[in-house]
Scaffold this active site. Structure first.
Site, PDB file in Angstrom:
ATOM      1  N   GLY A 105       0.767  -1.238   0.000  1.00  0.00           N
ATOM      2  CA  GLY A 105       0.000   0.000   0.000  1.00  0.00           C
ATOM      3  C   GLY A 105       0.793   1.280   0.000  1.00  0.00           C
ATOM      4  N   ASP A 152       1.252   3.484   4.525  1.00  0.00           N
ATOM      5  CA  ASP A 152       0.117   4.190   3.944  1.00  0.00           C
ATOM      6  C   ASP A 152      -0.887   4.639   4.994  1.00  0.00           C
ATOM      7  OD1 ASP A 152      -0.782   1.594   4.494  1.00  0.00           O
ATOM      8  OD2 ASP A 152      -1.551   1.218   2.477  1.00  0.00           O
ATOM      9  N   ASP A 211      -3.949   2.473  11.463  1.00  0.00           N
ATOM     10  CA  ASP A 211      -5.322   2.126  11.829  1.00  0.00           C
ATOM     11  C   ASP A 211      -5.344   1.726  13.310  1.00  0.00           C
ATOM     12  OD1 ASP A 211      -7.973   1.220  11.813  1.00  0.00           O
ATOM     13  OD2 ASP A 211      -7.745  -0.001  10.029  1.00  0.00           O
ATOM     14  N   LYS A 224      -6.021   6.989  11.336  1.00  0.00           N
ATOM     15  CA  LYS A 224      -7.389   6.823  11.834  1.00  0.00           C
ATOM     16  C   LYS A 224      -7.315   6.706  13.362  1.00  0.00           C
ATOM     17  CE  LYS A 224      -9.381   3.992   8.121  1.00  0.00           C
ATOM     18  NZ  LYS A 224     -10.033   2.681   7.909  1.00  0.00           N
ATOM     19  N   ASP A 229      -5.820  -0.397  -1.159  1.00  0.00           N
ATOM     20  CA  ASP A 229      -6.599  -1.306  -1.992  1.00  0.00           C
ATOM     21  C   ASP A 229      -7.749  -1.966  -1.246  1.00  0.00           C
ATOM     22  OD1 ASP A 229      -5.503  -4.645  -1.704  1.00  0.00           O
ATOM     23  OD2 ASP A 229      -4.864  -3.043  -0.364  1.00  0.00           O
ATOM     24  N   ARG A 268      -5.656   0.453  -6.285  1.00  0.00           N
ATOM     25  CA  ARG A 268      -4.434   1.147  -5.857  1.00  0.00           C
ATOM     26  C   ARG A 268      -4.088   2.306  -6.792  1.00  0.00           C
ATOM     27  NH1 ARG A 268      -1.910  -1.935  -1.916  1.00  0.00           N
ATOM     28  NH2 ARG A 268      -2.244  -4.164  -2.026  1.00  0.00           N
TER      29      ARG A 268
END
Length: 171
Positions: free
Chosen positions: A35, A93, A96, A124, A152, A158
């Protein structure tokens, strides 16, 4: 969610900050595949020639074909570079839950780098399960599943130039 022009401006800003922090030094930039590769490509051009950038890659998996992380990190490709005594920047990327990045930071930290920093494009914060200190953050985003600019769903999307919210998919 984030148009191409905003992404370019933020990557330029992050590259300038990293260049200022590592000017005249050698920096091993570790891209977390797959990613982060689009972000990495743009970022290292913005870091520019004032930093001696060397690249390596680490492949992990914690999602599979789901839109939710399993929380279990699997190393699929390890570094080919000895990072002992080196300045290292992990490029990811998205941050989370924090479980994957905490694992990677611990794994690489045990290899004795001179310094170890993290750069993430997206954060996030409301999903965090494990705290992770990040030196360079692009955008803080809400808890939505996003695709594009390297991110993705099941290996697709992507190539999108913007970061987009994916529609909910039953899984």
């Amino acid at each position: 969610m984030i148009p191409e022009a905003e992404l370019k401006a933020k990557v330029k800003e992050l590259g300038e900050r990293i260049r200022n922090d590592y000017r005249g030094k050698e920096l091993i930039v570790v891209c977390v595949l797959k990613g982060a590769v689009v972000f990495l490509s743009d970022l290292i051009r913005e870091i520019g020639p004032d930093v001696d950038v060397k690249l390596d890659f680490l492949a992990i998996s914690s999602y599979g074909v789901s839109t939710k992380t399993s929380g279990v990190v699997q190393i699929q490709k390890d570094l080919g570079t000895d990072i002992q005594g080196k300045d290292v920047l992990i490029v990811e990327d998205i941050l989370d839950t924090g479980l994957s990045l905490a694992y990677i930071k611990k794994l690489l930290g045990e290899r004795g780098p001179k310094s170890l920093a993290i750069c993430v494009l997206l954060d996030k914060p409301e999903r965090r399960k494990q705290p992770v200190e990040v030196e360079y953050t692009g955008f803080s985003i809400p808890d939505k599943f996003v695709i594009g600019y390297g991110l993705d769903y099941a290996g697709m999307f992507r190539q999108l130039a913007s970061v987009c919210v994916a529609e909910p998919i039953d899984d």
